[in-house]
Scaffold this motif. Structure first.
Motif, short mmCIF file in Angstrom:
data_model
loop_
_atom_site.label_atom_id
_atom_site.label_comp_id
_atom_site.label_asym_id
_atom_site.label_seq_id
_atom_site.Cartn_x
_atom_site.Cartn_y
_atom_site.Cartn_z
N THR A 287 0.82 -1.22 0.00
CA THR A 287 0.00 0.00 0.00
C THR A 287 0.85 1.27 0.00
O THR A 287 0.31 2.37 -0.09
CB THR A 287 -0.94 0.03 1.23
OG1 THR A 287 -0.16 -0.12 2.43
CG2 THR A 287 -1.97 -1.07 1.15
N SER A 288 2.18 1.10 0.07
CA SER A 288 3.08 2.26 0.07
C SER A 288 3.43 2.68 -1.35
O SER A 288 3.10 2.00 -2.34
CB SER A 288 4.36 1.91 0.83
OG SER A 288 5.14 0.99 0.08
N GLU A 289 4.11 3.80 -1.45
CA GLU A 289 4.58 4.29 -2.75
C GLU A 289 5.48 3.26 -3.41
O GLU A 289 5.34 2.93 -4.60
CB GLU A 289 5.32 5.61 -2.56
CG GLU A 289 5.68 6.32 -3.85
CD GLU A 289 4.50 7.04 -4.48
OE1 GLU A 289 4.44 7.08 -5.73
OE2 GLU A 289 3.65 7.54 -3.74
N ALA A 290 6.42 2.72 -2.63
CA ALA A 290 7.37 1.75 -3.18
C ALA A 290 6.69 0.48 -3.65
O ALA A 290 7.13 -0.17 -4.60
CB ALA A 290 8.44 1.42 -2.12
N GLY A 291 5.61 0.11 -2.99
CA GLY A 291 4.92 -1.13 -3.34
C GLY A 291 3.84 -0.97 -4.39
O GLY A 291 3.15 -1.94 -4.72
N GLY A 292 3.65 0.23 -4.89
CA GLY A 292 2.69 0.44 -5.96
C GLY A 292 1.33 0.95 -5.52
O GLY A 292 0.39 1.01 -6.32
N LYS A 293 1.17 1.28 -4.23
CA LYS A 293 -0.09 1.84 -3.72
C LYS A 293 -1.29 0.95 -4.05
O LYS A 293 -2.34 1.42 -4.46
CB LYS A 293 -0.30 3.25 -4.25
CG LYS A 293 0.77 4.24 -3.82
CD LYS A 293 0.51 5.65 -4.34
CE LYS A 293 0.72 5.73 -5.84
NZ LYS A 293 0.62 7.13 -6.34
N ARG A 294 -1.11 -0.33 -3.87
CA ARG A 294 -2.18 -1.28 -4.19
C ARG A 294 -2.97 -1.65 -2.93
O ARG A 294 -2.40 -1.86 -1.87
CB ARG A 294 -1.58 -2.54 -4.82
CG ARG A 294 -1.09 -2.31 -6.24
CD ARG A 294 -0.42 -3.54 -6.81
NE ARG A 294 0.95 -3.67 -6.33
CZ ARG A 294 1.74 -4.71 -6.63
NH1 ARG A 294 1.27 -5.70 -7.37
NH2 ARG A 294 2.98 -4.75 -6.18
#
Length: 319
Positions: free
Chosen positions: A271-278
């Protein structure tokens, strides 16, 4: 302020009149010890038991255990002296007062007022001592939601099966086991769920009561497993031989704890920026989302409170 989330997997009952048993309780791995002035203490022994309890609490040596005293219920002549002597004498070394046979919220309010007066008189921190409310009859169960919210001191709602069984004329003499003739389902399910819903709705802990067949550890595990499966936080223990069983049943399995922690780590990453905000992603063969995170928090919280450590750690995939 009171601590509603202290570990209470195993709540050990100890007669307040037995110095030998109190000394033994200090050495046992129970999450909570409650020194009993009610059923485990004969009427003629209660005055001296109060003094024994005060001295034992002040002596210390309880480690991280929750230190609780069960007083007598408000319908008796002993409640006032139980509370005043114990709280005045050992309030600085006491976590909670357990009130049995709670039937109405007013009984909790009365206890709160009395404790508050003593705290102010003695110079103790006001509000530090919690209340554990024991539900032992039909009227108490009908009022359980109001009881749970009667005071911010309330930390736990406890099922008292023996008196409850008697109060509703249940046809059984074996506390915790199914009554004869009730061969489908669980005769206690409704009671347990009412207590659990009141506890969860108001951020309290739900504690199951005793299993009296103290040498039948397998039976204890079986009965404890029912309330643990529903979501209860712990259960009374009447004998040292039941403590390990309670701690095991009300702690997550290692695989479940590891998986819960991995869900939390993975969800935070994705859910983070680095993880793609998924918001929904695959973790192995399982889809996880916000609901998964909430479920994982429950298992993780129980494991952390039990002092568990992870056997494996999830790591983000390499780009």
């Amino acid at each position: 302020m009171v601590d509603q989330q202290r570990p209470r997997r195993s709540c050990l009952a100890v007669p307040g009149s037995s110095q030998k048993m109190i000394d033994k309780a200090r050495t046992l791995p129970a999450d909570q010890v409650f020194l009993d002035l009610e059923d485990a203490c004969a009427p003629l022994a209660k005055p001296d038991a109060r003094k024994t309890i005060v001295a034992s609490l002040n002596e210390g040596g309880w480690g991280n255990k929750a230190r609780v005293v069960r007083v007598n219920d408000w319908t008796t002549e002993w409640t006032y002296r139980d509370v005043t002597e114990v709280v005045e004498g050992a309030g600085a070394n006491l976590d909670c007062i357990m009130l049995p046979k709670v039937q109405t919220p007013e009984q909790i309010v009365a206890l709160d007022f009395l404790i508050t007066q003593i705290e102010k008189t003695m110079g103790y921190e006001v509000g530090k001592i919690g209340i554990e409310a024991q539900i032992e009859n039909a009227l108490g169960l009908n009022n359980v939601n109001a009881i749970a919210t009667a005071s911010p001191r309330v930390e736990t709602i406890i099922f008292g099966p023996a008196d409850f069984m008697a109060s509703i004329n249940m046809k059984s003499l074996v506390v915790g086991e199914q009554p004869p003739g009730y061969d489908v389902g669980d005769a206690y399910h409704y009671i347990l769920m009412r207590i659990l819903m009141a506890a969860r709705a108001h951020d309290k802990q739900a504690i199951d009561g005793p299993y009296l067949q103290i040498r039948d550890v397998d039976g204890y595990k079986r009965v404890a497993g029912r309330s643990a499966a529903l979501g209860f936080d712990g259960k009374w223990v009447l004998h040292p031989g039941q403590i390990d069983a309670a701690n095991e049943v009300f702690s997550p399995k290692q695989d479940d704890y590891d998986h819960a922690e991995n869900i939390l780590d993975a969800y935070e990453y994705y859910t983070s920026e680095a993880g793609g905000k998924r918001g929904a992603v695959m973790l192995g063969d399982e889809m996880i989302d916000e609901a998964s995170r909430k479920m994982a928090l429950v298992i993780s919280g129980k494991g952390r409170a039990a002092g568990m450590s992870r056997s494996n750690v999830w790591t983000p995939p390499e780009d």
